[in-house]
Design a protein around this motif. Structure first.
Motif, PDB file in Angstrom:
ATOM      1  N   PRO A  12       0.849  -1.248   0.034  1.00  0.00           N
ATOM      2  CA  PRO A  12      -0.065   0.234   0.344  1.00  0.00           C
ATOM      3  C   PRO A  12       0.617   1.193  -0.093  1.00  0.00           C
ATOM      4  N   VAL A  13       0.770   2.220  -0.707  1.00  0.00           N
ATOM      5  CA  VAL A  13       0.756   3.773  -0.981  1.00  0.00           C
ATOM      6  C   VAL A  13       0.777   4.227   0.607  1.00  0.00           C
ATOM      7  N   THR A  14       1.950   4.418   1.427  1.00  0.00           N
ATOM      8  CA  THR A  14       1.733   5.506   2.506  1.00  0.00           C
ATOM      9  C   THR A  14       2.505   7.578   2.711  1.00  0.00           C
ATOM     10  N   LEU A  15       1.958   7.826   3.271  1.00  0.00           N
ATOM     11  CA  LEU A  15       2.805   8.983   3.275  1.00  0.00           C
ATOM     12  C   LEU A  15       3.423   9.395   2.829  1.00  0.00           C
ATOM     13  N   MET A  16       5.136   8.667   3.560  1.00  0.00           N
ATOM     14  CA  MET A  16       6.196   8.420   3.253  1.00  0.00           C
ATOM     15  C   MET A  16       6.835   8.774   1.819  1.00  0.00           C
TER      16      MET A  16
END
Length: 166
Positions: A32-36
């Motif tokens: 999953p794509v994270t903020l970081m």
């Protein structure tokens, strides 16, 4: 991964929301794509001289997307899912379709996303095109868009909550 229970997407600027959405929906991105992960992507797009100046905080004219992202990372952590920060609303054509269903005087209960989907399947899009509310090509994506909203929020979500007012 813990999901954020509050509606944080309402605090995100439209530009950052669009970036987060494009990264979260990019099939080539690590999931999953994270903020970081989005922050690293955005920082890599900036020219080197801007990166240096950014580190020294010489920019205070306007909050950049990077600054905005840093605020969310500080508050929610770098591992927070980017998709949780994406603003969700119906497109203009779907908003008009929802408003049409909401304005139906024969309806007793506020319409859900499932109710709007049923109306679209029953020919609402063509009817709105015929009435001049939608352009000929605007009804083509109503069904796929409502299905995507149902997948994300559930069919019992009140359709009015996703109206886009511009």
């Amino acid at each position: 991964m813990i999901r954020n229970p509050i509606d944080i997407a309402s605090r995100v600027s439209p530009r950052l929301s669009a970036l987060l959405s494009s990264r979260a929906n990019d099939p080539e991105c690590e999931q999953p794509v994270t903020l970081m992960a989005v922050r690293r992507f955005l920082a890599d797009l900036l020219p080197d001289d801007f990166k240096e100046a950014e580190r020294m905080h010489h920019f205070d004219v306007d909050i950049s997307m990077l600054d905005e992202l840093d605020v969310f990372i500080e508050e929610f952590g770098g591992s927070a899912l980017a998709v949780d920060f994406v603003q969700a609303s119906a497109s203009e054509p779907l908003s008009r379709a929802i408003e049409s269903v909401v304005g139906d005087e024969n309806r007793e209960n506020p319409p859900t996303l499932a109710t709007v989907r049923d109306a679209i399947l029953a020919g609402l899009g063509a009817s709105l095109v015929g009435d001049g509310v939608l352009e000929d090509d605007e009804d083509d994506t109503l069904l796929s868009e409502i299905d995507a909203l149902i997948e994300r929020f559930g069919e019992d979500t009140l359709a009015e909550e996703l109206l886009r007012y511009e």
